[in-house]
Scaffold this motif. Structure first.
Motif, PDB file in Angstrom:
ATOM      1  N   TYR A 182      49.394  47.950  45.943  1.00 40.78           N
ATOM      2  CA  TYR A 182      47.859  47.741  45.902  1.00 40.78           C
ATOM      3  C   TYR A 182      47.367  48.710  44.865  1.00 40.78           C
ATOM      4  CZ  TYR A 182      49.258  46.546  50.707  1.00 40.78           C
ATOM      5  OH  TYR A 182      49.806  46.110  51.864  1.00 40.78           O
ATOM      6  N   LYS A 183      46.268  48.330  44.401  1.00 42.36           N
ATOM      7  CA  LYS A 183      45.375  48.953  43.652  1.00 42.36           C
ATOM      8  C   LYS A 183      45.653  50.802  43.596  1.00 42.36           C
ATOM      9  CE  LYS A 183      42.016  48.575  40.075  1.00 42.36           C
ATOM     10  NZ  LYS A 183      41.182  47.292  39.696  1.00 42.36           N
ATOM     11  N   SER A 184      45.502  50.962  45.099  1.00 40.22           N
ATOM     12  CA  SER A 184      45.350  52.402  45.424  1.00 40.22           C
ATOM     13  C   SER A 184      46.607  52.980  45.217  1.00 40.22           C
ATOM     14  CB  SER A 184      44.944  52.466  46.885  1.00 40.22           C
ATOM     15  OG  SER A 184      46.054  51.783  47.741  1.00 40.22           O
ATOM     16  N   ASP A 185      47.789  52.453  44.693  1.00 38.82           N
ATOM     17  CA  ASP A 185      49.028  53.034  44.590  1.00 38.82           C
ATOM     18  C   ASP A 185      48.771  53.356  43.026  1.00 38.82           C
ATOM     19  OD1 ASP A 185      49.929  51.849  46.957  1.00 38.82           O
ATOM     20  OD2 ASP A 185      51.150  50.267  46.215  1.00 38.82           O
ATOM     21  N   GLU A 190      47.941  39.231  55.581  1.00 36.96           N
ATOM     22  CA  GLU A 190      48.978  38.993  54.339  1.00 36.96           C
ATOM     23  C   GLU A 190      50.172  38.257  54.543  1.00 36.96           C
ATOM     24  OE1 GLU A 190      50.467  43.532  54.285  1.00 36.96           O
ATOM     25  OE2 GLU A 190      48.674  43.585  52.866  1.00 36.96           O
ATOM     26  N   TYR A 242      51.901  42.543  43.842  1.00 35.57           N
ATOM     27  CA  TYR A 242      50.526  43.135  43.836  1.00 35.57           C
ATOM     28  C   TYR A 242      49.504  42.529  44.036  1.00 35.57           C
ATOM     29  CZ  TYR A 242      46.844  45.875  41.500  1.00 35.57           C
ATOM     30  OH  TYR A 242      45.928  46.645  41.434  1.00 35.57           O
ATOM     31  N   ARG A 243      48.654  42.923  44.953  1.00 28.96           N
ATOM     32  CA  ARG A 243      47.507  42.493  45.458  1.00 28.96           C
ATOM     33  C   ARG A 243      46.434  42.349  44.589  1.00 28.96           C
ATOM     34  NH1 ARG A 243      46.351  42.942  51.720  1.00 28.96           N
ATOM     35  NH2 ARG A 243      44.587  41.956  50.947  1.00 28.96           N
ATOM     36  N   ARG A 279      43.233  41.083  44.531  1.00 29.40           N
ATOM     37  CA  ARG A 279      41.832  41.012  44.940  1.00 29.40           C
ATOM     38  C   ARG A 279      41.113  39.677  44.597  1.00 29.40           C
ATOM     39  NH1 ARG A 279      41.197  43.659  49.477  1.00 29.40           N
ATOM     40  NH2 ARG A 279      42.743  45.417  49.364  1.00 29.40           N
TER      41      ARG A 279
END
Ligand code: DLL
Length: 438
Positions: free
Chosen positions: A68-71, A274, A300-301, A303
């Motif tokens: 995820y981007k947050s990673d 998902e 990798y998501r 969005r």
């Protein structure tokens, strides 16, 4: 990591069975390498009770954990790199709209692979060492400038690295240097087209093609740019987290973007559950890198909301195509419970044609506990000179069209020509004031 074959045109037309075998080998190697080198990936695998030896090929992809981007934010700046910094030869970063920037790193092989992907596109659209490629994407931490630059260099074209901005000088350079290919965002291409019209120099251009991406743009926007610049306009897609421009690209057929599947696997998932969706279904685009060394990433998501198409393409390339992304799920507005992408609004405006321009701004607010939608649209110079009645008539037409397409009422305001700020990079079209009222 094992070195992999590069610069092979036959890779683009490889039979699918062979391609799947290549992807499988690369995936197995990538998973093993990341398990060893990227602690967060190892942790997620362990949480799922998975070992690299459980992954035998692409058929096991769905078992792997998402990223995820947050990673990237949590592991800022170098926590997800799979190579020590001495092997990293380039850093890029992207700030997005909010928060801490995300950082990615490339080894020499990564830069070579990236340039190869962009070079494929330039060749696909008829580019060669004879071309003069003006790169008007921003240079710097943004991947657009240097990504296009290295791809064009690999083809052997003459690169004119103007970067974005300084529009009058940009156009003079285009004329004097005889640029034949322009690389920039579609909104900047539109702006350049307007400025060229104003300067009355369209007939002095040598441009034949444009390579435009980094933001969503519609088919109607393509037609408008092609007309304004008298070129063929091609779409290129990418994102910093996966590589930069060239993850996928349009070929001469202009019918969807071929994903460089020897280097990336694409999936479409339902963003809420998902669950992996079949080709043709709309959902969130997910990418796995197969050959990246410095910053590899699995599932990798992105969005980005998109569809994949596995039908054969008339060009003979076997790599599947992705449609123009409708937009990012983060950019999707929910107005009175209805999902709205800015690209849908753009489509309506461009269909109206002549009397309005594709320069618009969407303002969302809240009044009496209800969402409000206001759209400012620049009218064309011809309409500006016309009477109030015709302006009202055009506003009404747009309101009706928007109601048909979105099922939503909106207030449309035609504003004077040249009053909405132009963009030299990615356009900012949405002002959402609703959080002001929370
Ligand atoms: O925009 C890389 C790029 C540069 C692509 C130049 C093409 C040309 P980021 O700044 O990380 O990287 O932004 C990536 O931009 O997730 C999409 O939402 C959007 N995007 C990129 N290309 C397209 C496109 C670059 N062709 C984000 N159509 C992605 C629609 C695009 N959206």
């Amino acid at each position: 990591m094992a070195s992999y074959p590069m610069h092979q045109p036959e890779i683009e037309t490889m039979p699918r069975e062979e391609l799947k075998k290549l992807q499988s080998e690369r995936l197995v190697a990538q998973v093993a390498r990341m398990y060893e080198r990227v602690p967060l990936f190892r942790k997620r695998m362990d949480e799922k009770g998975l070992k690299p030896s459980d992954i035998h090929g692409v058929e096991d992809l769905h078992k792997l954990p998402f990223a995820y981007k947050s990673d990237l934010r949590d592991e800022y700046p170098y926590g997800l790199f799979a190579e020590p910094l001495e092997n990293i030869v380039r850093i890029h970063a992207s700030s997005g709209t909010t928060g801490k920037q995300i950082v990615v790193g490339y080894t020499k092989n990564d830069l070579d692979m990236w340039a190869d992907c962009v070079a494929r596109m330039i060749r696909a659209i008829g580019g060669s060492e004879k071309d003069i490629v003006q790169v008007s994407y921003g240079y710097g931490l943004f991947t657009g400038g240097l990504g296009a630059h290295d791809g064009a260099t690999k083809v052997g074209a003459t690169v004119v690295p103007t970067s974005a901005g300084n529009t009058a000088r940009q156009i003079q350079t285009m004329i004097d240097f005889g640029s034949t290919v322009l690389c920039c965002t579609p909104s900047y291409a539109m702006y350049l087209g307007e400025a060229i019209e104003e300067m009355g120099v369209k007939d002095k251009l040598s441009l034949k093609a444009g390579i435009f991406g980094a933001e969503p743009w519609t088919e109607d926007m393509r037609a408008a740019i092609e007309e304004k610049l008298n070129i063929k306009a091609y779409d290129i897609y990418g994102l910093s987290e996966i590589m930069g421009p060239g993850v996928s690209y349009e070929c001469e057929c202009q019918a969807g973007m071929h994903i460089c599947e020897d280097n990336f696997i694409a999936e479409i998932i339902d963003p809420d559950t998902e669950e992996v969706l079949p080709y043709g279904a709309q959902g969130e685009l997910v990418f796995t890198t197969l050959t990246k060394e410095g910053f590899p990433v699995i599932r990798y998501r992105t969005r980005d909301i998109c569809t994949l198409n596995a039908e054969p393409c008339a060009c003979g390339r076997t790599h599947i195509r992705m449609a123009k992304p409708a937009g990012r799920s983060d950019d999707m507005l929910i107005i009175r419970g209805v999902n709205v992408f800015p690209s849908q609004i753009e489509e309506v405006l461009l269909k109206i044609g002549g009397s309005v321009t594709p320069n618009y701004q969407i303002i969302v607010g809240r009044e009496n506990n209800t969402d409000t939608l206001d759209i400012n649209v620049e009218m064309s110079a011809e309409l500006f000179a016309d009477d109030v009645k015709s302006i009202e008539k055009v506003e009404k037409t747009i309101v009706n069209e928007l109601r048909n397409v979105l099922g939503l009422g909106a207030k449309v305001h035609l504003v004077n020509p040249k009053t909405i700020a132009r963009s030299e990079g990615k356009a900012k079209r949405i002002i959402d004031n609703r959080n002001l009222y929370k």
